[in-house]
Write an enzyme that holds these catalytic residues in place. Structure first.
Site, PDB file in Angstrom:
ATOM      1  N   GLY B  99       0.821  -1.198   0.000  1.00  0.00           N
ATOM      2  CA  GLY B  99       0.000   0.000   0.000  1.00  0.00           C
ATOM      3  C   GLY B  99       0.856   1.248   0.000  1.00  0.00           C
ATOM      4  CB  THR B 100       4.018   2.073   1.774  1.00  0.00           C
ATOM      5  OG1 THR B 100       3.449   1.916   3.073  1.00  0.00           O
ATOM      6  CG2 THR B 100       5.026   3.207   1.793  1.00  0.00           C
ATOM      7  CB  SER B 223      -2.688  -2.015   1.763  1.00  0.00           C
ATOM      8  OG  SER B 223      -1.737  -2.915   2.257  1.00  0.00           O
ATOM      9  CB  ALA B 224      -3.741  -7.324  -0.550  1.00  0.00           C
ATOM     10  CG  HIS B 225      -1.244  -5.899   4.977  1.00  0.00           C
ATOM     11  ND1 HIS B 225      -1.304  -5.548   6.295  1.00  0.00           N
ATOM     12  CD2 HIS B 225      -0.715  -4.841   4.341  1.00  0.00           C
ATOM     13  CE1 HIS B 225      -0.813  -4.327   6.451  1.00  0.00           C
ATOM     14  NE2 HIS B 225      -0.454  -3.873   5.280  1.00  0.00           N
ATOM     15  CB  CYS B 349       4.570   6.063  26.223  1.00  0.00           C
ATOM     16  SG  CYS B 349       2.823   5.687  26.338  1.00  0.00           S
TER      17      CYS B 349
END
Lengths: 89, 407
Positions: B99-100, B223-225, B349
């Site tokens: 996807g990135t 994005s497939a995942h 954090c």
């Protein structure tokens, strides 16, 4: 809120230097100071990046006023002056 | 399509755990896994399709022998399946390796196509970091973020004002926010962008397989995942007629849009997962949305000083985010993990950078004690019930350790 604050820092009664302490500790310290003396105006010094968002968010949740925010006077971190909810008599 | 149909049909008939019981929960859904927005477990249909396609679709689909033709048929059919879900033509759809990468190629290609107009990239302040990083890192481009309201929704007036300035290459807007679930006004933004002749890039990563998709875009990335496919498969769709110029060197695969060798088996698995997700989408999203409603109403009733973030109604069906006052997000995640729950947090954090989530900061939301719950397809209602049982004690314990009781 601009980087240096639009006006001079207002007067305060209590100083909390929470620099070097991370989220959520500065806000907890602020809450403790407000609980100890609800009428006090508190100057909080903090360099935790989360304080930038969480101090105003805490003020909204606890009906306090963020009277001023800007760079700390000595240039290390940020300063927040938090007032009681109502105008003082 | 026939060969692909056989591969996928065989995969679906042999996949374990696909039949739903009356509750809609899936026996293969990992217990306590409530972080689907980070990544979804592989759909059983995808696993089976992947194994079949590894045998049948390994060859180079651009070659002219029978193994290649077999791979080509599988790839073409997978493309048709994904294009159908996106409301796109098959030749508009390419498969980058994440996807990135889809975002990076989509954005860089639009900027190249708009060189004569300008290089300013407008993006909502709550876009996924892949979009903001791509916009910032693109050589010669100038990124400008657009403000959002307290729910995390794009301020259309701010977008309109920026679109009216000269030199805008594109507007980037997500379909819905990945951290708080708020849907973005994509159709309104598309109309605004069109009125100014500016192309729109839509990051639909959180919506594909979960809800109806916007149709009005110039470029779409996904994005497939996120939908139960394998990692390593992105989607880049470029509308016919959009001025998009590949930023890759010549010879790119995937209709000239993606560098490198195409991974046919993984793409087939991604398409099989999407097909399975679409088949159950309407019913499953309604079921998960009711579970999210239960979380949204029960958590603030059970846990004092809880802020529920994002739009309560116009939102993703499967995602909800809370911030708990006086709570350390890292301690919260650790305690919940020990109790068997996988969730995520935008608190500072938890981040390597020690910066709070840019999404929460842009909304002006409380960032401490932040907790995102995102339900995978097939999540058990019993998991949500157990989460509601465990959470109040966990928050109380973290607050007690910090000495923040009663503040």
């Amino acid at each position: 809120m601009t980087a240096s604050g639009p006006a001079a820092m207002p007067a305060y009664d209590v100083v909390l230097d929470e620099r070097g302490r991370l989220c959520p500790l500065p806000v907890i310290a602020l809450a403790r100071a407000a609980a100890a003396d609800p009428a006090a105006r508190v100057l909080l010094l903090a360099d935790d990046p989360a304080a930038e968002t969480d101090v105003p968010a805490w003020c909204a949740l606890r009906q306090r006023t963020l009277a001023w925010a800007g760079d700390a006077p000595d240039g290390r971190g940020r300063a927040y002056v938090v007032s009681p909810p109502l105008p003082e008599p | 399509m026939g060969h692909y149909r056989r591969v996928v049909a065989h995969a679906q008939s042999t996949a374990p755990g696909t039949p739903d019981d009356a509750s809609g929960a899936r026996p293969d859904a990992p217990a306590g896994y409530l972080d689907a927005a980070s990544t979804a477990p592989l759909h059983p249909a995808a696993r089976a399709a992947l194994l079949a396609a590894l045998d049948q679709g390994w060859a180079d689909p651009s070659r002219r022998y029978h193994q290649a033709r077999r791979a080509r048929l599988l790839l073409d059919a997978a493309r048709e399946t994904v294009a159908g879900v996106l409301g796109a033509r098959p030749d508009e759809v390419s498969f980058p390796t994440s996807g990135t990468q889809a975002v990076q190629l989509g954005l860089a290609g639009l900027v190249r196509g708009r060189e004569r107009v300008g290089r300013r990239v407008l993006a909502s302040a709550v876009e996924h970091s892949s979009v903001l990083h791509a916009a910032t890192a693109l050589v010669g481009a100038e990124a400008r973020t657009l403000r959002v309201d307290g729910l995390g929704r794009l301020d259309l007036a701010a977008a309109g004002a920026e679109l009216g300035e000269p030199g805008v290459a594109l507007l980037a807007l997500q379909s819905a926010n990945h951290e708080v679930g708020t849907r973005q006004p994509v159709d309104d933004a598309a109309a605004l962008a069109r009125a100014h002749g500016v192309p729109l890039l839509v990051d639909a990563a959180q919506s594909v397989g979960r809800e109806p998709l916007p149709r009005d875009w110039s470029v779409l990335a996904a994005s497939a995942h996120k939908w139960g496919g394998p990692a390593g498969v992105g989607v880049l769709a470029v509308r016919t007629g959009v001025r998009w110029r590949s930023p890759s060197p010549e010879g790119a695969a995937e209709l000239g849009r993606v560098p490198g060798f195409v991974d046919v088996p993984m793409i087939v698995a991604a398409a099989a997962a999407l097909e399975a997700a679409e088949a159950e989408r309407v019913a499953e999203s309604a079921r998960l949305s009711a579970l999210v409603d239960r979380l949204r109403s029960r958590v603030p009733a059970l846990v004092p000083d809880t802020v529920v973030l994002g739009d309560p109604v116009d939102r993703l069906p499967h995602l909800v985010t809370f911030s708990f006052l006086y709570v350390d997000g890292e301690a919260l995640l650790g305690d919940l993990d020990r109790a068997g729950f996988a969730v995520s947090s935008g608190s500072s954090c938890v981040a390597d950078s020690l910066q709070p989530s840019h999404v929460l900061a842009a909304m002006g939301a409380l960032t401490q004690g932040n907790l995102r719950v995102s339900l995978p397809v097939g999540a058990a209602a019993a998991d949500v019930d157990r989460f509601l049982e465990v959470l109040p004690g966990v928050v109380a314990r973290v607050r007690a350790e910090l000495g923040a009781d009663g503040l």
